[in-house]
Scaffold this motif. Structure first.
Motif, PDB file in Angstrom:
ATOM      1  N   LEU A 139     -11.679  40.334   5.474  1.00 11.57           N
ATOM      2  CA  LEU A 139     -12.840  39.334   5.661  1.00 11.57           C
ATOM      3  C   LEU A 139     -12.545  37.891   5.366  1.00 11.57           C
ATOM      4  N   TRP A 140     -11.556  37.784   4.449  1.00 10.60           N
ATOM      5  CA  TRP A 140     -11.301  36.213   3.842  1.00 10.60           C
ATOM      6  C   TRP A 140     -10.083  35.915   4.407  1.00 10.60           C
ATOM      7  N   LYS A 141      -9.147  36.408   4.627  1.00 12.32           N
ATOM      8  CA  LYS A 141      -7.655  36.171   4.671  1.00 12.32           C
ATOM      9  C   LYS A 141      -7.136  36.935   6.003  1.00 12.32           C
ATOM     10  N   ILE A 142      -6.230  35.887   6.700  1.00 11.40           N
ATOM     11  CA  ILE A 142      -4.967  36.779   7.648  1.00 11.40           C
ATOM     12  C   ILE A 142      -3.840  36.554   7.084  1.00 11.40           C
ATOM     13  N   CYS A 143      -3.066  37.724   6.991  1.00  8.65           N
ATOM     14  CA  CYS A 143      -1.815  37.653   6.576  1.00  8.65           C
ATOM     15  C   CYS A 143      -0.595  38.411   7.615  1.00  8.65           C
ATOM     16  N   ALA A 144       0.413  37.521   7.784  1.00  9.60           N
ATOM     17  CA  ALA A 144       1.499  37.931   8.631  1.00  9.60           C
ATOM     18  C   ALA A 144       2.771  37.868   7.669  1.00  9.60           C
ATOM     19  N   ASN A 145       3.284  39.074   7.779  1.00  6.52           N
ATOM     20  CA  ASN A 145       4.665  39.130   6.947  1.00  6.52           C
ATOM     21  C   ASN A 145       4.277  38.634   5.439  1.00  6.52           C
ATOM     22  N   SER A 146       3.474  39.078   4.806  1.00  7.29           N
ATOM     23  CA  SER A 146       3.387  38.745   3.530  1.00  7.29           C
ATOM     24  C   SER A 146       2.962  37.188   3.242  1.00  7.29           C
ATOM     25  N   VAL A 147       2.720  36.413   4.354  1.00  2.00           N
ATOM     26  CA  VAL A 147       2.118  35.225   3.933  1.00  2.00           C
ATOM     27  C   VAL A 147       0.850  35.032   4.665  1.00  2.00           C
ATOM     28  N   CYS A 148      -0.152  34.596   3.733  1.00  2.00           N
ATOM     29  CA  CYS A 148      -1.548  34.678   4.006  1.00  2.00           C
ATOM     30  C   CYS A 148      -2.114  33.304   4.136  1.00  2.00           C
ATOM     31  N   ALA A 149      -3.171  33.295   5.008  1.00  2.00           N
ATOM     32  CA  ALA A 149      -4.041  31.951   5.193  1.00  2.00           C
ATOM     33  C   ALA A 149      -5.411  32.268   5.143  1.00  2.00           C
ATOM     34  N   MET A 150      -6.162  31.402   4.959  1.00  2.00           N
ATOM     35  CA  MET A 150      -7.737  31.669   5.001  1.00  2.00           C
ATOM     36  C   MET A 150      -8.200  30.718   6.231  1.00  2.00           C
ATOM     37  N   PRO A 151      -8.756  31.276   7.170  1.00  2.00           N
ATOM     38  CA  PRO A 151      -9.144  30.618   8.445  1.00  2.00           C
ATOM     39  C   PRO A 151     -10.284  29.519   8.103  1.00  2.00           C
ATOM     40  N   LEU A 152     -10.369  28.619   8.849  1.00  2.00           N
ATOM     41  CA  LEU A 152     -11.581  27.752   8.398  1.00  2.00           C
ATOM     42  C   LEU A 152     -12.739  28.011   9.276  1.00  2.00           C
ATOM     43  N   LYS A 153     -12.542  28.536  10.151  1.00  2.00           N
ATOM     44  CA  LYS A 153     -13.758  29.188  10.908  1.00  2.00           C
ATOM     45  C   LYS A 153     -13.539  30.700  11.510  1.00  2.00           C
ATOM     46  N   LEU A 154     -14.221  31.599  11.017  1.00  2.00           N
ATOM     47  CA  LEU A 154     -14.442  32.820  11.266  1.00  2.00           C
ATOM     48  C   LEU A 154     -15.374  33.371  12.469  1.00  2.00           C
ATOM     49  N   PRO A 155     -15.207  34.504  13.236  1.00  2.00           N
ATOM     50  CA  PRO A 155     -16.158  34.742  14.026  1.00  2.00           C
ATOM     51  C   PRO A 155     -17.530  35.242  13.554  1.00  2.00           C
ATOM     52  N   ASP A 156     -18.607  35.203  14.064  1.00  2.00           N
ATOM     53  CA  ASP A 156     -19.947  35.299  13.809  1.00  2.00           C
ATOM     54  C   ASP A 156     -20.117  36.870  13.270  1.00  2.00           C
ATOM     55  N   TYR A 157     -19.394  37.769  13.711  1.00  2.00           N
ATOM     56  CA  TYR A 157     -19.438  39.090  13.348  1.00  2.00           C
ATOM     57  C   TYR A 157     -18.651  39.254  11.874  1.00  2.00           C
ATOM     58  N   ILE A 158     -17.768  38.567  11.680  1.00  2.00           N
ATOM     59  CA  ILE A 158     -17.069  38.755  10.518  1.00  2.00           C
ATOM     60  C   ILE A 158     -18.159  38.125   9.364  1.00  2.00           C
ATOM     61  N   GLU A 159     -18.679  37.061   9.521  1.00  2.00           N
ATOM     62  CA  GLU A 159     -19.705  36.157   8.775  1.00  2.00           C
ATOM     63  C   GLU A 159     -20.704  37.404   8.542  1.00  2.00           C
ATOM     64  N   ALA A 160     -21.125  37.945   9.344  1.00  2.00           N
ATOM     65  CA  ALA A 160     -22.362  38.894   9.153  1.00  2.00           C
ATOM     66  C   ALA A 160     -21.975  39.949   8.310  1.00  2.00           C
ATOM     67  N   THR A 161     -20.712  40.407   8.722  1.00  2.00           N
ATOM     68  CA  THR A 161     -20.346  41.736   7.859  1.00  2.00           C
ATOM     69  C   THR A 161     -20.136  41.139   6.500  1.00  2.00           C
ATOM     70  N   LYS A 162     -19.513  40.138   6.326  1.00  2.00           N
ATOM     71  CA  LYS A 162     -19.634  39.614   4.675  1.00  2.00           C
ATOM     72  C   LYS A 162     -20.964  39.584   4.124  1.00  2.00           C
ATOM     73  N   THR A 163     -21.757  38.853   4.790  1.00  2.00           N
ATOM     74  CA  THR A 163     -23.127  38.888   4.327  1.00  2.00           C
ATOM     75  C   THR A 163     -23.904  40.174   3.891  1.00  2.00           C
ATOM     76  N   PHE A 164     -23.824  40.937   4.652  1.00  2.00           N
ATOM     77  CA  PHE A 164     -24.163  42.387   4.523  1.00  2.00           C
ATOM     78  C   PHE A 164     -23.574  43.006   3.495  1.00  2.00           C
ATOM     79  N   LEU A 165     -22.387  43.003   3.322  1.00  2.00           N
ATOM     80  CA  LEU A 165     -21.432  43.322   2.234  1.00  2.00           C
ATOM     81  C   LEU A 165     -21.877  42.804   1.115  1.00  2.00           C
TER      82      LEU A 165
END
Length: 165
Positions: free
Chosen positions: A42-68
């Protein structure tokens, strides 16, 4: 001490632990594509152990984080009220068992809403672009916390009922 007080406290702490692990990890989705292992949370996306935090996430991920997070706060309320009861701290205005039961049920329903939103949106949006993607262990821990929160609420209500007899 009530006979159901310790099991309800253990269940509250276990369900809280599962939720914290699910919320903080980045293994909600996992995929392999062209030799690249991708996993995201919900916070990071990783490809082959290199992780990044996207600046903008889809609304459903933000809603998921909020309810969690709401579920986490309700779970903390439940666990702390049970721990306060075990330590002998008396709350005279409201029964800690009732507070714990309400907190546990609220946590379970918040997590249920969060995971339902995430799962349904995942099926609609992500599957099209990544056909070999699957849910990861973090997603499973989130689902496992729901029945534990509800069970905690039920056991706590039974403890309250046996306390009032």
């Amino acid at each position: 001490m009530l006979p159901l007080q310790i099991p309800s406290t253990v269940l509250a702490l276990l369900s809280l632990l599962l939720l914290v692990a699910a919320l903080s990890s980045e293994h909600w989705l996992e995929a392999r594509r062209d030799g690249v292992f991708v996993h995201s949370g919900l916070w990071k996306i990783c490809a082959n152990s290199v992780c990044a935090m996207p600046l903008k996430l889809p609304d459903y991920i933000e809603a998921t984080k909020t309810f969690l997070i709401l579920g986490l706060l309700a779970g903390l309320l439940s666990a702390f009220s049970l721990l306060a009861l075990l330590s002998g701290s008396g709350l005279d205005t409201v029964s800690p068992l009732v507070v714990s039961a309400v907190g546990s049920f609220s946590a379970g329903f918040c997590v249920l809403i969060a995971l339902t939103v995430f799962t349904s949106e995942f099926a609609e949006v992500i599957k099209v672009t990544w056909p070999h993607i699957s849910f990861g262990w973090s997603w499973g821990l989130g689902w496992a916390s729901i029945p534990l929160f509800l069970l905690t609420g039920g056991v706590t209500l039974l403890a309250q009922e046996s306390n009032s007899i």
